[in-house]
Design a protein around this motif. Sequence first.
Motif, PDB file in Angstrom:
ATOM      1  N   SER A  90       0.998  -1.063  -0.191  1.00 38.20           N
ATOM      2  CA  SER A  90      -0.054  -0.084   0.075  1.00 38.20           C
ATOM      3  C   SER A  90       1.201   0.888  -0.224  1.00 38.20           C
ATOM      4  N   GLN A  91       2.398   0.626   0.368  1.00 39.00           N
ATOM      5  CA  GLN A  91       2.757   1.986   0.242  1.00 39.00           C
ATOM      6  C   GLN A  91       3.691   2.890  -0.953  1.00 39.00           C
ATOM      7  N   THR A  92       3.289   1.565  -1.259  1.00 41.52           N
ATOM      8  CA  THR A  92       3.159   1.746  -3.712  1.00 41.52           C
ATOM      9  C   THR A  92       2.051   2.993  -4.177  1.00 41.52           C
ATOM     10  N   ALA A  93       1.492   2.689  -3.127  1.00 42.63           N
ATOM     11  CA  ALA A  93      -0.220   3.070  -3.866  1.00 42.63           C
ATOM     12  C   ALA A  93      -0.241   5.147  -3.242  1.00 42.63           C
ATOM     13  N   VAL A 258       5.592  17.094  -3.387  1.00 43.23           N
ATOM     14  CA  VAL A 258       7.478  16.470  -3.316  1.00 43.23           C
ATOM     15  C   VAL A 258       7.725  15.951  -1.975  1.00 43.23           C
ATOM     16  N   TYR A 259       7.559  16.639  -0.677  1.00 38.49           N
ATOM     17  CA  TYR A 259       7.224  16.326  -0.063  1.00 38.49           C
ATOM     18  C   TYR A 259       6.996  14.495   1.007  1.00 38.49           C
ATOM     19  N   SER A 260       6.004  14.807   0.097  1.00 41.69           N
ATOM     20  CA  SER A 260       5.655  13.267   0.662  1.00 41.69           C
ATOM     21  C   SER A 260       5.951  11.903  -0.469  1.00 41.69           C
ATOM     22  N   LEU A 261       6.598  12.346  -1.328  1.00 38.06           N
ATOM     23  CA  LEU A 261       7.601  11.935  -2.213  1.00 38.06           C
ATOM     24  C   LEU A 261       8.741  11.184  -2.011  1.00 38.06           C
ATOM     25  N   LEU A 262       9.826  11.995  -1.061  1.00 38.91           N
ATOM     26  CA  LEU A 262      10.760  11.864  -1.161  1.00 38.91           C
ATOM     27  C   LEU A 262      10.230  11.154   0.368  1.00 38.91           C
ATOM     28  N   VAL A 263       9.786  11.645   1.096  1.00 38.66           N
ATOM     29  CA  VAL A 263       9.545  10.813   2.339  1.00 38.66           C
ATOM     30  C   VAL A 263       8.790   9.029   2.135  1.00 38.66           C
ATOM     31  N   GLY A 264       7.949   8.768   1.093  1.00 39.71           N
ATOM     32  CA  GLY A 264       7.401   7.729   0.783  1.00 39.71           C
ATOM     33  C   GLY A 264       8.456   6.879   0.334  1.00 39.71           C
TER      34      GLY A 264
END
Length: 379
Positions: A90-93, A258-264
Amino acid sequence: PSSPRAVSSSMKEMARGPTDIEEQVLGNREYARGKKLEQALEQEQPAAAGGAPAAISNQVKWAVLAFLIFQNSGASLLMRESRSGGQWNSQTAVIMQEAIKGVLCVGLLLRSGGVKALQESLTLSSEAIKTSVPALLYLFQNNMQYVAFAYLDASTYAILYQLKILTAALMSVLILQKSLSLMQWGALVLLTAGASVVIVSQMSSGGASTAQDGGSIFYGVVAVLMACLASGLAGVYFEKLLKGSTMSLWARNLQLAVYSLLVGFGSLYQSSGVDAVGQDFFKGYNGFVWASIINNALGGLLIAIVIKHADTIMKNFSTTLSIVVTTVASTMMYGTPLNGMSILGTALVIYAVFLYGGMTGYSTVAGLLGRKGGRREGI
C-alpha cells in the motif's frame, strides 16, 4: 458646502468599493476562508458580464452532486476491492497518488503562472519548509486509510471516516482559536455517538472482520481514528499556511507532493528494501488498485475545483448519499450484515453531518432544489 469636484470624488470613492482593511472588517469568516481558493481557481469559473459570478444552473448543480457522490463512495469501494484482490504494498499506492498529484499541479502552475510560478513553488524557502508538516501528516493519513481497509468493510469505513469532522473541528478550536455554536457541538456529540454505535454493532456481528490475515476490527478502528486525527491536524495546519502567505493553492499542493514522495520512497526503501523501489514496486497491481490510486489522486484536486459550484447543503447531501450508496453496495457485493444498531448509527452520523452545517428539516431540501427558504451559509 462641498464643491462639485469633492462630491464627484466622494461618489467615485463609494463606487470603488471597500479597501482591504474595510473588506476584512465587513467580510465574514467564509470569505476569509475561501479567498485564497477563489484566487487559485480564478480561471476555472469566469465571472459573468459586469464582474458578478455566473449563475449556476440546476443542471450543473446536479452534475456536481453526482460527481461528489461518485467520488466519495468510489473511494471507499475501490480501496476495499483493491485490498481483497491480492497482495501488494500500500505504500507504493500512496507514492503513486502523490506522483499523479504532483504532475497535475505542475501543469496547473504552468497554465496559471508559467515557468516562473513553477520555479517559485520549488524554491527552498521557509514557506516551503513549513509545508513539510502537513505533507507528513497527509502521507501518514493515506497509509492509515489503506491499513484500515485490511480490517473493515467499505460501509463501516465510510461511516467511521466522518469522524474527521470531529477532529477538524477540535483542531480548529485549539489551533485557529475558532468558536463553535451550541448546535455544532451537539452535532459533534451525535457524530461520535453514531460512530460508536456502528463500531459496537460491527463488533457484535463480526461482519467487519474481513482481513486476509484474520485481524480484528479493533485494528481497523484504530487505523481510521489515526487517519481522522492526521486529517484534521493536517487540514487545519494547511489552512493556516494558506491564510498566512500569498503562495497559490497549487504551489502548496506541489510542495506537499514533493515532500510526500521523498519521505514515501525513503520509508519504502527502509521497510522493504531496494527491490520494493525497483522491480517489485508494481507487484500485485490490478485494475482496482489503479482505479483506487487515480480516484484518490484526482479526487482532492477535482473537488477543490467543483466545490466552487457547490454550497454547504450540496456537500453534506453528497456525503449522506455516498454513505447510503456505499452501504448498499457493500451489502450486495460483500454481504455486509445490517442490523438495527448499524442503521441507527448510520442515521445519527448522517444527521450530525447536516446539523453541523446548521441545516435541518425543510430548509435543507429547499436549498438543494434551489428554492427560496433554503439556507446557503457555509459552516
